[in-house]
Design a protein around this motif. Structure first.
Motif, PDB file in Angstrom:
ATOM      1  N   THR A   1      46.259  17.900  76.828  1.00 20.79           N
ATOM      2  CA  THR A   1      46.866  19.217  76.863  1.00 20.79           C
ATOM      3  C   THR A   1      48.311  19.108  76.386  1.00 20.79           C
ATOM      4  O   THR A   1      49.068  18.314  76.902  1.00 20.79           O
ATOM      5  CB  THR A   1      46.887  19.757  78.298  1.00 20.79           C
ATOM      6  OG1 THR A   1      45.582  19.661  78.817  1.00 20.79           O
ATOM      7  CG2 THR A   1      47.348  21.183  78.334  1.00 20.79           C
ATOM      8  N   SER A   2      48.647  19.899  75.408  1.00 21.33           N
ATOM      9  CA  SER A   2      50.023  19.813  74.924  1.00 21.33           C
ATOM     10  C   SER A   2      50.959  20.504  75.906  1.00 21.33           C
ATOM     11  O   SER A   2      50.592  21.439  76.592  1.00 21.33           O
ATOM     12  CB  SER A   2      50.142  20.477  73.548  1.00 21.33           C
ATOM     13  OG  SER A   2      49.913  21.853  73.669  1.00 21.33           O
ATOM     14  N   GLU A   3      52.164  20.033  75.938  1.00 20.90           N
ATOM     15  CA  GLU A   3      53.167  20.625  76.833  1.00 20.90           C
ATOM     16  C   GLU A   3      53.717  21.872  76.156  1.00 20.90           C
ATOM     17  O   GLU A   3      54.235  21.807  75.040  1.00 20.90           O
ATOM     18  CB  GLU A   3      54.266  19.589  77.075  1.00 20.90           C
ATOM     19  CG  GLU A   3      55.163  19.909  78.238  1.00 20.90           C
ATOM     20  CD  GLU A   3      54.392  20.250  79.491  1.00 20.90           C
ATOM     21  OE1 GLU A   3      54.612  21.331  80.022  1.00 20.90           O
ATOM     22  OE2 GLU A   3      53.559  19.422  79.917  1.00 20.90           O
ATOM     23  N   LEU A   4      53.544  23.002  76.774  1.00 17.23           N
ATOM     24  CA  LEU A   4      53.982  24.246  76.144  1.00 17.23           C
ATOM     25  C   LEU A   4      55.401  24.594  76.547  1.00 17.23           C
ATOM     26  O   LEU A   4      55.820  24.346  77.668  1.00 17.23           O
ATOM     27  CB  LEU A   4      53.064  25.389  76.549  1.00 17.23           C
ATOM     28  CG  LEU A   4      51.634  25.244  76.085  1.00 17.23           C
ATOM     29  CD1 LEU A   4      50.842  26.445  76.540  1.00 17.23           C
ATOM     30  CD2 LEU A   4      51.564  25.106  74.591  1.00 17.23           C
ATOM     31  N   ASN A   5      56.084  25.221  75.640  1.00 11.80           N
ATOM     32  CA  ASN A   5      57.435  25.638  75.950  1.00 11.80           C
ATOM     33  C   ASN A   5      57.441  27.089  76.413  1.00 11.80           C
ATOM     34  O   ASN A   5      58.153  27.937  75.908  1.00 11.80           O
ATOM     35  CB  ASN A   5      58.322  25.460  74.716  1.00 11.80           C
ATOM     36  CG  ASN A   5      59.784  25.728  75.035  1.00 11.80           C
ATOM     37  OD1 ASN A   5      60.193  25.568  76.174  1.00 11.80           O
ATOM     38  ND2 ASN A   5      60.537  26.159  74.043  1.00 11.80           N
ATOM     39  N   LEU A   6      56.586  27.363  77.405  1.00  4.60           N
ATOM     40  CA  LEU A   6      56.476  28.733  77.887  1.00  4.60           C
ATOM     41  C   LEU A   6      57.781  29.216  78.508  1.00  4.60           C
ATOM     42  O   LEU A   6      58.076  30.389  78.502  1.00  4.60           O
ATOM     43  CB  LEU A   6      55.361  28.826  78.916  1.00  4.60           C
ATOM     44  CG  LEU A   6      53.953  28.810  78.334  1.00  4.60           C
ATOM     45  CD1 LEU A   6      52.951  28.590  79.448  1.00  4.60           C
ATOM     46  CD2 LEU A   6      53.656  30.070  77.573  1.00  4.60           C
ATOM     47  N   ALA A   7      58.534  28.302  79.048  1.00  8.16           N
ATOM     48  CA  ALA A   7      59.753  28.697  79.737  1.00  8.16           C
ATOM     49  C   ALA A   7      60.953  28.719  78.797  1.00  8.16           C
ATOM     50  O   ALA A   7      62.075  28.886  79.225  1.00  8.16           O
ATOM     51  CB  ALA A   7      60.023  27.758  80.915  1.00  8.16           C
TER      52      ALA A   7
END
Lengths: 491, 115
Positions: free
Chosen positions: B2-8
């Motif tokens: 799972t890629s680390e998302l930059n949702l924040a």
């Protein structure tokens, strides 16, 4: 391979009706599976072993009734999220503040299933008071995802989703305030249905955010979701928000035919960050729907980007009010060392609530407090109107709306330690609750061995079209047979 | 994986831009309203956490909401009432069965008034 696992509710009913299995066989099977593997999964807070065995043998006592006269749910075990009250069975909401609470009443949804002969196996784990997206906020223990025990099952109905995915029960009840049925269903590779607001009575559901909460099933197939919905839907005088509508035959809507169905794809949802694998699986699902004759078109839901902000003010505001009842007077635990009433309230609540519940109570209290009400709570309610209008406009053009259920597959324990990062996980599910719409998550394949969920959203009370679309997709895609392997021979 | 998302990511920008600074006093005040006792350690982290959540909600302020009605409930048009008739209910003993402290069918609490 046990007698029960892999079979849907209709097939299990057939086995019971033909006399090849008894209700006791199914209960024993379910209890044995829990005994073998729930130590690793942690799906249950309380297993109602004796109660279930007694009920199952009592049910067999009346099996002289011709089989077709008995409903599809008769004799079949199920789990209920531990925020659903069941008379005589401990109900904790996974909160220390309700430790030892034994309700004197049964939730209408549970009662309807039990009246139909369904047998409760146990109470499933959740994030405390249903506040969370990973079940890490349980006051008792975390639940592990049966697909990968190092990952969360989602939440807040994580115990319900894991119990179904692990094969402990054919179905479970959950509750969904901002995605709490659909998101864990997506993470655990099962089907999760959040019905239209008002379709299922919430009597006996411990309140979190009353304008958003709704009870629904987590199942292995869309057909099973339709069967359970049939069992729990309908007006109830004990819930003043339950709506008087004719309940359609949900099973009859599963025709497999979606030719000409207009499917909307919200552009705004796909402009957000999501895992490439999730995007790919959803695009493949849209291809499948096209192949089935559905007409897929892009729609706009322009206020989507404000939904999360509105939700994380409205839900905590309602929670701060609903959770005022935990005062150490009438039920639950009490801090015993307090010199006066006010100190007793404060010490009881501070000791009994976990950190996320406290955060939400504080945010909600702040948003409702003098001087901030207009800027936060009122504006959030106005935005809610705009979000609802977005959907109304879209549904003039399309019959269902399709999106991912979550931006990523199941994440690891501790991966989203920051509260706001956790909240962002609900970005596709929250607008549905704000608008009171029905929606379902259906498995749409795997990414790196983890399930991905496809969300379908319907018009208010149009569960028939929603279920028809989800079922047609499920049958064509063939992912409903996928089972996790992390539990080894138990599966 | 799972890629680390930059949702924040959006949050990070906002932290530098228009951060809503709650004070320690704000948190203590709201906690008192909510009947929660917070330790000074808790207050410290709550100031930051609540500020970040409220800062995220700042995007609500940028919308022109003039004339937009508020939605507090979906689908409820009338107040539901039932006939004011006596019907089966819990006995006093059942009602207090879950109480941490009860006496003869009543909930017992610490003294409300001093002296």
């Amino acid at each position: 391979m046990s007698a029960m696992r892999g079979l849907g509710i209709r097939a299990l009913h057939h086995e019971l009706a033909e006399g090849r299995l008894t209700a006791s066989d199914l209960i024993q099977d379910s209890l044995a599976a829990i005994e073998t593997a729930d130590g690793r999964v942690g799906a249950f807070l309380h297993v109602t072993r004796e109660r279930a065995l007694t009920q199952a043998s009592a049910g067999e006592g009346v099996s002289g009734v011709p089989a077709p006269a008995r409903g599809l749910l008769a004799g079949i075990p199920f789990a209920a999220k531990d925020n659903l009250c069941v008379e005589g069975v401990p109900t904790t909401c996974a909160s220390r503040i309700l430790e030892g609470y034994v309700p004197p009443h049964t939730a209408t949804a549970v009662r309807r299933i039990e009246t139909a002969g369904g047998v409760l196996i146990g109470k499933a784990n959740l994030d405390e008071f249903a506040m969370g997206s990973s079940t890490e906020n349980s006051g008792f223990h975390p639940t592990h995802n049966p697909w990968d025990l190092t990952r969360v099952p989602g939440g807040s109905s994580g115990g319900s989703a894991a119990a179904v995915a692990a094969g402990f029960v054919p179905y479970a009840l959950g509750s969904d305030t901002g995605g709490s049925i659909r998101q864990p269903a997506a993470f655990c590779g099962v089907v999760g249905l959040k019905p239209t607001y008002g379709l299922v009575s919430r009597f006996g559901l411990v309140a979190f955010a009353s304008s958003l909460d709704q009870i629904g099933p987590l199942t292995r197939s869309v057909e099973d979701a339709a069967i359970v919905l049939q069992g729990i839907a309908g007006w109830d005088e004990l819930d003043s928000t339950s709506v008087q509508v004719d309940i359609p035959d949900y099973l009859a809507s599963l025709t497999g035919d979606v030719a000409g169905l207009r499917v909307g794809v919200p552009a705004e949802y796909f402009e957000t960050d999501m895992d490439q694998g999730v995007r790919d699986r959803v695009m493949e699902a849209l291809d499948t729907l096209r192949r089935l004759g559905a007409e897929v078109r892009t729609i706009r839901l322009p206020h989507t980007r404000y939904a999360l902000s509105a939700y994380y003010l409205i839900a905590p505001a309602e929670a701060s009010s609903n959770l005022a009842r935990y005062d150490g007077v009438r039920f639950g635990v009490r801090a015993n060392d307090a010199p006066n009433l006010l100190a007793m309230y404060e010490r009881t609540r501070s000791a009994g609530f976990g950190p996320e519940v406290k955060r939400r109570i504080l945010i909600g209290t702040y948003a409702l407090s003098s001087g901030y009400y207009d800027a936060y709570y009122k504006r959030a309610q106005q935005v809610r109107t705009l979000i609802r209008q977005d959907f109304q406009t879209a549904f003039a053009e399309v019959d269902v709306i399709v999106s991912p259920t979550t931006p990523t597959p199941a994440f690891r324990f501790g991966e989203k330690a920051d509260p706001l990062t956790m909240y962002l996980n609900d970005i596709y599910t929250i607008p549905v609750n704000l608008a009171g719409l029905p929606a379902i998550s259906v498995p749409c394949g795997l990414q790196d061995g983890l399930p991905v969920g496809l969300q379908l959203i319907g018009r208010p009370f149009d569960e028939p079209t929603l279920l028809r679309a989800a079922h047609a997709y499920e049958q064509a895609a063939g992912f409903s047979g996928l089972r996790p392997t992390a539990l080894g021979e138990v599966q | 994986m799972t890629s680390e998302l930059n949702l924040a990511g959006r949050l990070g920008e906002r932290v530098e831009g228009h951060f809503v600074h709650l004070t320690t006093d704000d948190v203590v005040h709201v906690a008192a309203l909510a009947r929660l006792h917070v330790t000074s350690e808790e207050t410290e982290s709550l100031v930051l956490e609540l500020s970040r959540i409220l800062d995220y909600a700042r995007d609500l302020q940028e919308l022109d909401l003039t004339g937009v009605p508020a939605t507090s409930q979906i689908g409820i048009t009338t107040t539901v009432v039932r006939a004011d008739e006596r019907r089966p209910s819990l006995t006093a003993a059942e009602a207090v069965a879950n109480a941490p402290d009860e006496d003869e069918g009543m909930f017992r609490v610490p003294a409300v008034l001093e002296g």
